[in-house]
Every structure is written in structure tokens, then in C-alpha cells.
Design a protein around this motif. Sequence first.
Motif, PDB file in Angstrom:
ATOM      1  N   ARG A 150      26.227 -39.694  43.479  1.00  0.00           N
ATOM      2  CA  ARG A 150      25.448 -38.735  42.687  1.00  0.00           C
ATOM      3  C   ARG A 150      26.214 -37.436  42.480  1.00  0.00           C
ATOM      4  O   ARG A 150      26.162 -36.848  41.393  1.00  0.00           O
ATOM      5  CB  ARG A 150      24.114 -38.458  43.370  1.00  0.00           C
ATOM      6  CG  ARG A 150      23.150 -39.585  43.172  1.00  0.00           C
ATOM      7  CD  ARG A 150      21.787 -39.306  43.738  1.00  0.00           C
ATOM      8  NE  ARG A 150      20.841 -40.302  43.225  1.00  0.00           N
ATOM      9  CZ  ARG A 150      19.683 -40.569  43.775  1.00  0.00           C
ATOM     10  NH1 ARG A 150      19.303 -39.927  44.857  1.00  0.00           N
ATOM     11  NH2 ARG A 150      18.883 -41.468  43.247  1.00  0.00           N
ATOM     12  N   LEU A 151      26.921 -36.994  43.509  1.00  0.00           N
ATOM     13  CA  LEU A 151      27.682 -35.747  43.392  1.00  0.00           C
ATOM     14  C   LEU A 151      28.783 -35.876  42.329  1.00  0.00           C
ATOM     15  O   LEU A 151      28.892 -35.056  41.412  1.00  0.00           O
ATOM     16  CB  LEU A 151      28.290 -35.378  44.752  1.00  0.00           C
ATOM     17  CG  LEU A 151      29.103 -34.097  44.795  1.00  0.00           C
ATOM     18  CD1 LEU A 151      28.221 -32.890  44.535  1.00  0.00           C
ATOM     19  CD2 LEU A 151      29.803 -33.935  46.138  1.00  0.00           C
ATOM     20  N   VAL A 152      29.585 -36.920  42.455  1.00  0.00           N
ATOM     21  CA  VAL A 152      30.738 -37.085  41.550  1.00  0.00           C
ATOM     22  C   VAL A 152      30.277 -37.415  40.133  1.00  0.00           C
ATOM     23  O   VAL A 152      30.694 -36.780  39.155  1.00  0.00           O
ATOM     24  CB  VAL A 152      31.687 -38.184  42.095  1.00  0.00           C
ATOM     25  CG1 VAL A 152      32.804 -38.459  41.104  1.00  0.00           C
ATOM     26  CG2 VAL A 152      32.256 -37.763  43.430  1.00  0.00           C
ATOM     27  N   VAL A 153      29.394 -38.409  40.033  1.00  0.00           N
ATOM     28  CA  VAL A 153      28.927 -38.842  38.708  1.00  0.00           C
ATOM     29  C   VAL A 153      28.124 -37.736  38.029  1.00  0.00           C
ATOM     30  O   VAL A 153      28.287 -37.465  36.837  1.00  0.00           O
ATOM     31  CB  VAL A 153      28.085 -40.129  38.853  1.00  0.00           C
ATOM     32  CG1 VAL A 153      27.254 -40.384  37.626  1.00  0.00           C
ATOM     33  CG2 VAL A 153      28.995 -41.312  39.110  1.00  0.00           C
ATOM     34  N   GLY A 154      27.278 -37.052  38.818  1.00  0.00           N
ATOM     35  CA  GLY A 154      26.492 -35.953  38.253  1.00  0.00           C
ATOM     36  C   GLY A 154      27.391 -34.849  37.719  1.00  0.00           C
ATOM     37  O   GLY A 154      27.160 -34.322  36.630  1.00  0.00           O
ATOM     38  N   ALA A 155      28.433 -34.515  38.478  1.00  0.00           N
ATOM     39  CA  ALA A 155      29.358 -33.464  38.031  1.00  0.00           C
ATOM     40  C   ALA A 155      30.050 -33.876  36.736  1.00  0.00           C
ATOM     41  O   ALA A 155      30.201 -33.070  35.808  1.00  0.00           O
ATOM     42  CB  ALA A 155      30.386 -33.182  39.122  1.00  0.00           C
TER      43      ALA A 155
ATOM     44  N   PHE B  83      25.259 -43.863  34.539  1.00  0.00           N
ATOM     45  CA  PHE B  83      23.790 -43.815  34.526  1.00  0.00           C
ATOM     46  C   PHE B  83      23.219 -45.028  35.251  1.00  0.00           C
ATOM     47  O   PHE B  83      22.315 -44.918  36.063  1.00  0.00           O
ATOM     48  CB  PHE B  83      23.265 -43.795  33.080  1.00  0.00           C
ATOM     49  CG  PHE B  83      23.048 -42.415  32.533  1.00  0.00           C
ATOM     50  CD1 PHE B  83      21.767 -41.910  32.369  1.00  0.00           C
ATOM     51  CD2 PHE B  83      24.116 -41.622  32.175  1.00  0.00           C
ATOM     52  CE1 PHE B  83      21.564 -40.633  31.872  1.00  0.00           C
ATOM     53  CE2 PHE B  83      23.920 -40.356  31.665  1.00  0.00           C
ATOM     54  CZ  PHE B  83      22.650 -39.848  31.511  1.00  0.00           C
ATOM     55  N   GLY B  84      23.764 -46.189  34.901  1.00  0.00           N
ATOM     56  CA  GLY B  84      23.261 -47.437  35.474  1.00  0.00           C
ATOM     57  C   GLY B  84      23.443 -47.495  36.977  1.00  0.00           C
ATOM     58  O   GLY B  84      22.512 -47.822  37.722  1.00  0.00           O
ATOM     59  N   ALA B  85      24.644 -47.125  37.454  1.00  0.00           N
ATOM     60  CA  ALA B  85      24.938 -47.211  38.887  1.00  0.00           C
ATOM     61  C   ALA B  85      24.090 -46.225  39.668  1.00  0.00           C
ATOM     62  O   ALA B  85      23.588 -46.527  40.748  1.00  0.00           O
ATOM     63  CB  ALA B  85      26.418 -46.953  39.127  1.00  0.00           C
ATOM     64  N   ASN B  86      23.923 -45.025  39.105  1.00  0.00           N
ATOM     65  CA  ASN B  86      23.197 -43.979  39.810  1.00  0.00           C
ATOM     66  C   ASN B  86      21.730 -44.326  40.034  1.00  0.00           C
ATOM     67  O   ASN B  86      21.128 -43.942  41.025  1.00  0.00           O
ATOM     68  CB  ASN B  86      23.290 -42.678  39.003  1.00  0.00           C
ATOM     69  CG  ASN B  86      23.691 -41.527  39.880  1.00  0.00           C
ATOM     70  OD1 ASN B  86      23.270 -41.446  41.016  1.00  0.00           O
ATOM     71  ND2 ASN B  86      24.515 -40.660  39.361  1.00  0.00           N
ATOM     72  N   GLN B  87      21.143 -45.017  39.069  1.00  0.00           N
ATOM     73  CA  GLN B  87      19.726 -45.380  39.216  1.00  0.00           C
ATOM     74  C   GLN B  87      19.569 -46.855  39.601  1.00  0.00           C
ATOM     75  O   GLN B  87      18.454 -47.371  39.589  1.00  0.00           O
ATOM     76  CB  GLN B  87      18.990 -45.135  37.891  1.00  0.00           C
ATOM     77  CG  GLN B  87      18.792 -43.670  37.580  1.00  0.00           C
ATOM     78  CD  GLN B  87      17.704 -43.438  36.548  1.00  0.00           C
ATOM     79  OE1 GLN B  87      17.032 -44.352  36.093  1.00  0.00           O
ATOM     80  NE2 GLN B  87      17.521 -42.199  36.174  1.00  0.00           N
TER      81      GLN B  87
ATOM     82  N   SER C 253      21.062 -32.406  31.875  1.00  0.00           N
ATOM     83  CA  SER C 253      19.879 -32.501  32.739  1.00  0.00           C
ATOM     84  C   SER C 253      20.092 -33.519  33.862  1.00  0.00           C
ATOM     85  O   SER C 253      19.898 -33.211  35.046  1.00  0.00           O
ATOM     86  CB  SER C 253      18.649 -32.898  31.912  1.00  0.00           C
ATOM     87  OG  SER C 253      18.466 -31.991  30.860  1.00  0.00           O
ATOM     88  N   PHE C 254      20.490 -34.739  33.489  1.00  0.00           N
ATOM     89  CA  PHE C 254      20.738 -35.761  34.512  1.00  0.00           C
ATOM     90  C   PHE C 254      21.895 -35.345  35.417  1.00  0.00           C
ATOM     91  O   PHE C 254      21.868 -35.581  36.622  1.00  0.00           O
ATOM     92  CB  PHE C 254      21.027 -37.124  33.863  1.00  0.00           C
ATOM     93  CG  PHE C 254      19.780 -37.882  33.490  1.00  0.00           C
ATOM     94  CD1 PHE C 254      19.127 -38.671  34.419  1.00  0.00           C
ATOM     95  CD2 PHE C 254      19.254 -37.791  32.221  1.00  0.00           C
ATOM     96  CE1 PHE C 254      17.970 -39.363  34.084  1.00  0.00           C
ATOM     97  CE2 PHE C 254      18.100 -38.480  31.868  1.00  0.00           C
ATOM     98  CZ  PHE C 254      17.457 -39.269  32.806  1.00  0.00           C
TER      99      PHE C 254
END
Lengths: 260, 79
Positions: A70-75, A149-153, A199-200
Motif C-alpha cells: 500500500r505504501l509503495v503502490v499508493g505513492a 489497483f487490483g493487487a491492493n484490493q 484519492s486512492f
Amino acid sequence: MSGPALGLAVAVFLACAVEAVEALTIVLAVGATRSWRSALAGVLAAALALSALVGALGPTLVLLPLSALRLVVGALLLLFGLQWLRKAILRYAGYKALHDEQEEFERARQEAARAGAPARGRLDGYSFAISFKGVLLEGLEVAFIVITFGANQHRVGLAAATAAAAVAVVALAGVLARRPLARVPENALKYGVGVMLCSFGSFWSAQGAGARWPGSDLSLLFLIGGYALCGYLMARLLRAIGAPAPMPERELLMGAEVVR
Amino acid sequence: MSIRRALAAIYEFVVGDDPFSALGVVVALGLTAALAAAKASAWPVLPLAVVLLLALSLRRERLRRRSGPARAAALRRES
């Protein structure tokens, strides 16, 4: 369908539609000017390469610890979102030219015509390479969004299906129109995607860094509304204080109407 | 493709044409992590940072566009 899942589907659909329009413009120009068979072969090859990439990276990402992911992908999503939002606002305010698919189509068509006549009955290398490159480059950004998106959720299937639906809709529209989709409000779509990515990206990266959002998933709605409103106000302000040169054509940032 | 070109492509893909915003996101995430570790309320940092970074980025672009013609005119006068 839950709120975050719906948000995922909307963000992925819009991002894929925008990129598919750009890729379609290139394929149409090369196909109409030189060789449909070779252009479509390029599309197929690029689609296979992208599928292999998603297939290889998707499962690997799901194996990572959720907070680090979440940290890496979100950034990364946040960085992408800021780029999309900034460009959409600059285009609206007249600081950057609007992306003109008709102009892009003509440019690609003239380049294809200058490249020399294709050999009859053989695969045209030029058409294949240009189609392959266009679809691969535009598709890479979409593939990245689908995977992250897919991996995170843990909804890679939903993200991939939404992406496929967006590409199918744009491709069908292109086949029916047989010309570039010049009336798509591309800047408004890019603005919407920028807001969703920011936002995500904020939501996931803050969670990954250890923060807790008040209201949990509900705060995503406030982030989307807040960013959309702030971006809109900035765009209006930037436009009000004056662009360097007036743009002849404008499309509304938030509305559906396109003025051309 | 050489490694240099590959790295340049990745940089362009991720950072784009505004490295200050990218740096700002990293700093904001660091601050969020520090506040969260200190059991403080960390969630407001990123939304505020995003709005601030976007506004600053647009302002830089506006100043760059405005100073471009003025700088060119000054150079013409000097030459």
C-alpha cells in the motif's frame, strides 16, 4: 458492489478508456494509410506482451506484505495522479494545448504515407512496429494501474475485466466510426482519473505509512470530493488570471459538453 | 535499449516533468509515518500536501510561462 470496488472499477475504466483512445488513433492512422492486417498484428502482439506482463507481475505483487504494498503502490498512484491532474488543469486554463485526436491522426497518417509503399501480400514492418509501439506504450500505464489497483484490493480480476471492457467499448466505437474519436471529452476524463488516482494513492499510502483514516473506507469519498473541488477551483483561478495565449477550442473540465 | 535510457524512461514514467512534487510526496509520506509512529493523528498530512503540491506546481508553471518571453526579450536587448 462495495464502495472501494466501485471506485476501483470507475478509475480503471476511465484511465483505460483515455489510453485506448490514444492507441486507437495511432492504429487507425497506420491501418487506413498502409495495411490493416499488419496494424492489427501489431495490436495483437502488444496485447500479448501486456498480458504476459500483467500475468507475471500481478501474482508477485499480491504476495508482498499489504502495508508495504500500500505504501509503495499508493505513492506511485499519487505521483501519477498529480501528473494527470496538473496537466488537465493546465490544459483547461490554456497553458497547454488540448490533445487533439484529429490532429494526431493526420500527423501519424502523413508519417505513414512518407514511409514508402508496403510490399503487397507481406507483413508491413512499419505498420506492425508503429501499432505495436503505440499500443504497448499506452497499455503499459493502464497495465500498471490494473496491477496496482487490483493487487491492493485483491481484486485483480475485477480490475482486468474493467480494463478489458473499457478497451472493448473504445475499440467498438472506433470500428463503427472508422475515424479518430475526436469528440471524446479527453481532458475531462483525464481530470477525473487524476482525482481518482490522487484519492486512492493518498488513502493507500497513508494506510501503508501507519495512519488511520477516520470513517475508514468512507473517507475515500471525502478525498475524491475534496480533490475534485480543489482542482476545479485552481483551474478556474488559473484561467481567470489569464493564460499565455488564448486557445481556439475548449472543452469543459467538469461538464460533459465539448466545444469544438 | 541501454540501461541509461531504460532508467530515464522509468524516471519519466514515474516522476514526469515535476520532480519537486515527487519529492514533496516522499517528504509528506515520511511525515505521515513519523506522526503515526508517535501515535499522533497522521491522516491530514497527505490531503494537505497534495493540495499544496498541486498549487505550487501550477504556480511554478505559470511563473515559468510568464518569465519565458520576458527573459527572451531581455536577452535580445543585451545582444
